[in-house]
Design a protein around this motif. Structure first.
Motif, PDB file in Angstrom:
ATOM      1  N   ILE A 595       0.858  -1.193   0.000  1.00 54.43           N
ATOM      2  CA  ILE A 595       0.000   0.000   0.000  1.00 54.43           C
ATOM      3  C   ILE A 595       0.888   1.236   0.000  1.00 54.43           C
ATOM      4  O   ILE A 595       1.925   1.268   0.666  1.00 54.43           O
ATOM      5  N   SER A 596       0.486   2.235  -0.733  1.00 50.61           N
ATOM      6  CA  SER A 596       1.138   3.549  -0.637  1.00 50.61           C
ATOM      7  C   SER A 596       0.159   4.517   0.019  1.00 50.61           C
ATOM      8  O   SER A 596      -1.047   4.290   0.025  1.00 50.61           O
ATOM      9  N   TYR A 597       0.678   5.586   0.571  1.00 50.62           N
ATOM     10  CA  TYR A 597      -0.199   6.553   1.237  1.00 50.62           C
ATOM     11  C   TYR A 597       0.399   7.948   1.137  1.00 50.62           C
ATOM     12  O   TYR A 597       1.580   8.121   0.864  1.00 50.62           O
ATOM     13  N   PHE A 598      -0.451   8.942   1.327  1.00 52.87           N
ATOM     14  CA  PHE A 598       0.015  10.321   1.367  1.00 52.87           C
ATOM     15  C   PHE A 598      -0.889  11.128   2.293  1.00 52.87           C
ATOM     16  O   PHE A 598      -2.032  10.755   2.551  1.00 52.87           O
ATOM     17  N   TYR A 599      -0.308  12.236   2.799  1.00 53.24           N
ATOM     18  CA  TYR A 599      -1.064  13.159   3.652  1.00 53.24           C
ATOM     19  C   TYR A 599      -1.588  14.312   2.802  1.00 53.24           C
ATOM     20  O   TYR A 599      -0.908  14.794   1.891  1.00 53.24           O
ATOM     21  N   THR A 600      -2.796  14.767   3.101  1.00 51.85           N
ATOM     22  CA  THR A 600      -3.349  15.891   2.380  1.00 51.85           C
ATOM     23  C   THR A 600      -4.364  16.609   3.261  1.00 51.85           C
ATOM     24  O   THR A 600      -4.539  16.266   4.427  1.00 51.85           O
ATOM     25  N   GLY A 601      -5.024  17.602   2.696  1.00 53.27           N
ATOM     26  CA  GLY A 601      -5.966  18.407   3.468  1.00 53.27           C
ATOM     27  C   GLY A 601      -5.302  19.670   3.991  1.00 53.27           C
ATOM     28  O   GLY A 601      -4.131  19.966   3.717  1.00 53.27           O
TER      29      GLY A 601
END
Length: 777
Positions: A595-601
């Motif tokens: 799984i890959s992930y990223f932060y946003t918002g």
């Protein structure tokens, strides 16, 4: 006899000839001196330019979206836009209110009435509230939805216990203690003007019966940006007007001539209008940084005009004939004024190396405005001064108070006490260095507003009632659709929720697993529900209502899941620490599950902007320092003078920024401009001073005599320009936007420090330097 250095008064020649008179300087001087002959043609051309530019200015747009702070291919921007596409807009507008009997029949009816009233507000296309939310129900035919609050809700304490027990509702529409609720609205427009209208309409709505008498608070990204839009659209023009009036009054009082004051202010106004006209014609939009351009140019563009007027005032006592007066006035100041414009323009242009788009635009158009003001000053000031066919009454008359003589005596005393001056300089440097170590960065737009601002107050209350109004969003990119392995992904999301919730900073974590646990009985039905939600067509079918669709935690593709991590509002360092702790939880899972992930918002974008601000501050200052030093070296052709010229300009910047750190004023989207702007503005005085000193040395005057002559010749306009700069920038203190207030205060402080060091430290350094040079020889 005392061996202390002493300034000997000498008779100053105000019509300094230079070796370059027959070259470009001579031709430009002759051109300027002939302008009064064709003044009406010049004014006609200027009027046409003003009309065309003003017509263009009327079409300037305003843009304050997050995306403008990032380049088109920046990962933060790409991820944010993708997040909005997959999970709905991140831009929220939440209306909060509180009641001790929130779940009583009367309060529920009031909530329904409020919801219906909000739906009717133009450009509101969706409302999520206790009255509209629906919850998922599993059936043999798939997932269905039923009202969150049934028609017969039963005893209010039971209903309160039931709803506050649902994790997906807590800190979304209900506070943890069940005493406050939020109505979440989505809008159908990105237009800032229309959004501001929606915010104002809602405030007007809740002031009417039957809602009046309660305290309602509007929070979220949309009210913040609406307030930023209000600031951008109203304050810029108002402050330019105030600044123009202040400058006009001060110049009129100083020169005792309304015509002289009008000439200088006209150049500044024309500079602002033409620059903004080009800004608009090239398709740029105002934002919180670009909105500062007019006021900065209004103040900075006065400098050249003042030097021209001051020289004409002096030369008119010795020279007759308009052409002769302007020749003698312009010749000695043309070159230093040109290099002053170059150094100021270079300081602004240094922002072109920034990674932040609005800063690049700000730097480019401020630099353009500076060069434009240089041209307009030499074109327009001679014309306006001679509109009546002669100079204004009072020009050429002896002044009752000769500021040059006062400065001459003051400088003589400082040279005799140069050891004390150097000790004070070291003390300023120490203060600056200590303060720099305590400097912080602030990118929270809420804190940019005054404490009494209703938007800031609403955000504070929302943080008290709800945990994490602005969540940290984590988007998981799965290797396959969630419907292919619903049991597996349900366990995975549940495990991540539990681990993340155990972190001290985290108040609550929401995901699709939260909603399933709340509303679907434990067992195979949960996996079936998750599989159904993983199919795009079934997800889309319920997209207009429901707890799961109202708070979207799955992308339509079924291959992305969202974890919404809610915590109290944290500063930049605390947010970075939280993300590092999340990394320790997410990295092993991501590696194991592919799984890959990223932060946003909102939260991580603030952190990213902060990093860019830090880099911009460093790069812009280094570029400014290097280029200005090279320009000084090119102008004076003496390494010693170039080096001496930098000292009284670097020190005020270090001291000013250090004082910001000591008093707790952070760097932000506006104060990050202070160092480069201050350096570019303050060096103007140094250039004029050193140029006058060097010219007298070239003509054979001794070092101290040359210093004396320089003080007498340029001290008066230098003091005046510095005081006008301070007065102009201090008008920013009336802003409702704190970064602009701080920008005005600390640029003014820097200008004051710079002129003080120019008349205290620089003469001491010059006397010491040339004295050492003679002893070595």
């Amino acid at each position: 006899m005392s061996d202390r250095p002493r300034i000997t008064p000498i008779l100053t020649n105000h019509t300094m000839a230079t070796p370059t008179d027959s070259g470009l300087v001579g031709r430009l001087t002759a051109f300027v001196s002939r302008l009064p002959r064709c003044r009406f043609r010049v004014l006609t051309g200027v009027l046409v330019l003003l009309i065309v530019s003003a017509a263009s200015v009327r079409h300037i747009d305003i843009e304050n979206r997050f995306e403008i702070w990032f380049s088109q291919d920046d990962p933060m921007r790409v991820n944010f836009l993708q997040f909005q596409e997959d999970f709905g807009t991140d831009e929220s507008l939440v209306l909060f209110y509180r009641s001790d009997s929130l779940f009583s029949p009367g309060e529920l009816r009031l909530n329904a009435r409020l919801t219906n009233a909000l739906v009717s507000v133009p450009h509101v296309n969706g409302v999520l509230s206790l009255s509209t939310l629906e919850i998922p129900r599993i059936s043999p035919f798939g997932i269905g939805f039923s009202p969150l609050v049934p028609q017969d809700p039963g005893p209010q304490e039971e209903l309160k216990a039931t709803l506050t027990g649902k994790g997906i509702l807590r800190d979304n529409v209900i506070s943890a203690d069940g005493s406050a609720t939020g109505v979440i609205l989505t809008l159908d427009t990105l237009d800032d003007d229309l959004r501001l209208g929606v915010v104002d309409s809602i405030r007007g709505l809740v002031d009417q019966a039957p809602f009046s008498g309660r305290e309602f608070y509007l929070a979220g990204n949309i009210p913040i940006r609406a307030e930023m839009y209000r600031v951008s659209s109203t304050e810029s023009g108002r402050f330019v007007g105030i600044c123009a009036l202040v400058m006009l009054a001060l110049l009129w009082a100083y020169f005792s001539s309304l015509t002289a004051a009008v000439a200088a202010v006209s150049v500044s106004i024309l500079t602002v209008v033409v620059t903004l006209g080009l800004f608009s014609a090239m398709g740029f939009a105002l934002n919180l940084v670009a909105g500062i351009i007019p006021l900065v140019l209004m103040v900075v563009s006065l400098s050249v005009s003042i030097h021209i007027i001051a020289r004409v005032d002096v030369v008119a006592t010795k020279t007759s004939g308009l052409e002769g007066i302007f020749k003698d006035a312009v010749r000695p100041i043309l070159k230093p004024c040109l290099f002053s414009a170059l150094t100021t323009g270079v300081a602004f242009s240094s922002f072109l190396f920034s990674g932040i788009g609005p800063l690049r635009v700000f730097g480019a158009f401020c630099a353009l405005g500076v060069f434009l003001s240089f041209l307009l000053a030499f074109l327009l000031v001679p014309v306006i001064l001679t509109l009546g066919g002669r100079l204004p009454a009072g020009f050429g008359a002896d002044r009752r108070h000769d500021l040059g003589r006062v400065l001459e005596g003051f400088v003589a005393k400082t040279i005799m006490r140069r050891t004390l001056v150097l000790a004070g300089t070291v003390a300023l440097l120490v203060v600056g260095v200590l303060g720099l170590r305590q400097l912080t960065f602030e990118t929270d737009q809420i804190k940019y507003l005054h404490a009494a601002n209703p938007v800031r107050e609403a955000s504070r209350v929302a943080e008290e009632w709800f945990s994490g109004v602005y969540p940290l969003e984590v988007v998981l990119e799965l290797p396959d659709s969630i419907q292919n392995r619903p049991d597996h992904y349900l366990r995975l999301l549940t495990g991540l929720e539990e681990e993340i919730s155990s972190l001290e900073e985290v108040a609550v974590v929401h995901s699709v697993a939260t909603a399933l646990r709340d509303f679907i009985p434990e067992g195979p039905f949960r996996s079936l529900a998750l599989a159904a939600l993983g199919r795009q067509e079934e997800f889309t079918a319920g997209a207009d209502s429901g707890a799961l669709s109202g708070f979207r935690y799955l992308a339509p593709s079924g291959t992305k899941a969202r974890l919404s991590v809610k915590a109290r509002w944290m500063d930049n360092e605390e947010t970075i620490l939280l993300m590092s702790r999340l990394d320790r939880i997410l990295d092993p899972v991501a590696a194991e599950e592919d799984i890959s992930y990223f932060y946003t918002g909102t939260v991580p974008m603030f952190v990213s902007i902060n990093r860019r601000l830090t880099n911009s501050q460093i790069s812009s200052f280094l570029v400014s320092f290097t280029c200005i030093f090279l320009l000084l070296l090119l102008l004076f052709r003496r390494l010693r003078l170039a080096f001496l010229g930098m000292i009284p300009n670097i020190l005020p910047v270090v001291t000013t920024v250090g004082i910001m750190g000591l008093v707790g004023v952070p760097m932000d989207v506006a104060t990050v401009l202070i160092a480069a702007i201050s350096l570019g503005i303050a060096v103007d005085d140094t250039i004029h001073f050193l140029w006058a000193f060097r010219e007298r040395q070239v003509r054979g005057a001794g070092d101290l005599a040359a210093l004396d002559g320089a003080v007498r010749a340029v001290g008066r306009p230098l003091i005046l320009t510095s005081l006008l700069l301070v007065a102009g920038f201090l008008t920013m203190t009336f802003s409702s936007y704190l970064p602009v207030v701080f920008l005005g205060v600390f640029v003014s402080l820097n200008v004051l420090l710079a002129i003080l060091l120019d008349i205290i430290l620089l003469p001491a350094l010059i006397s010491l330097s040339f004295e050492e040079g003679r002893s070595e020889a």
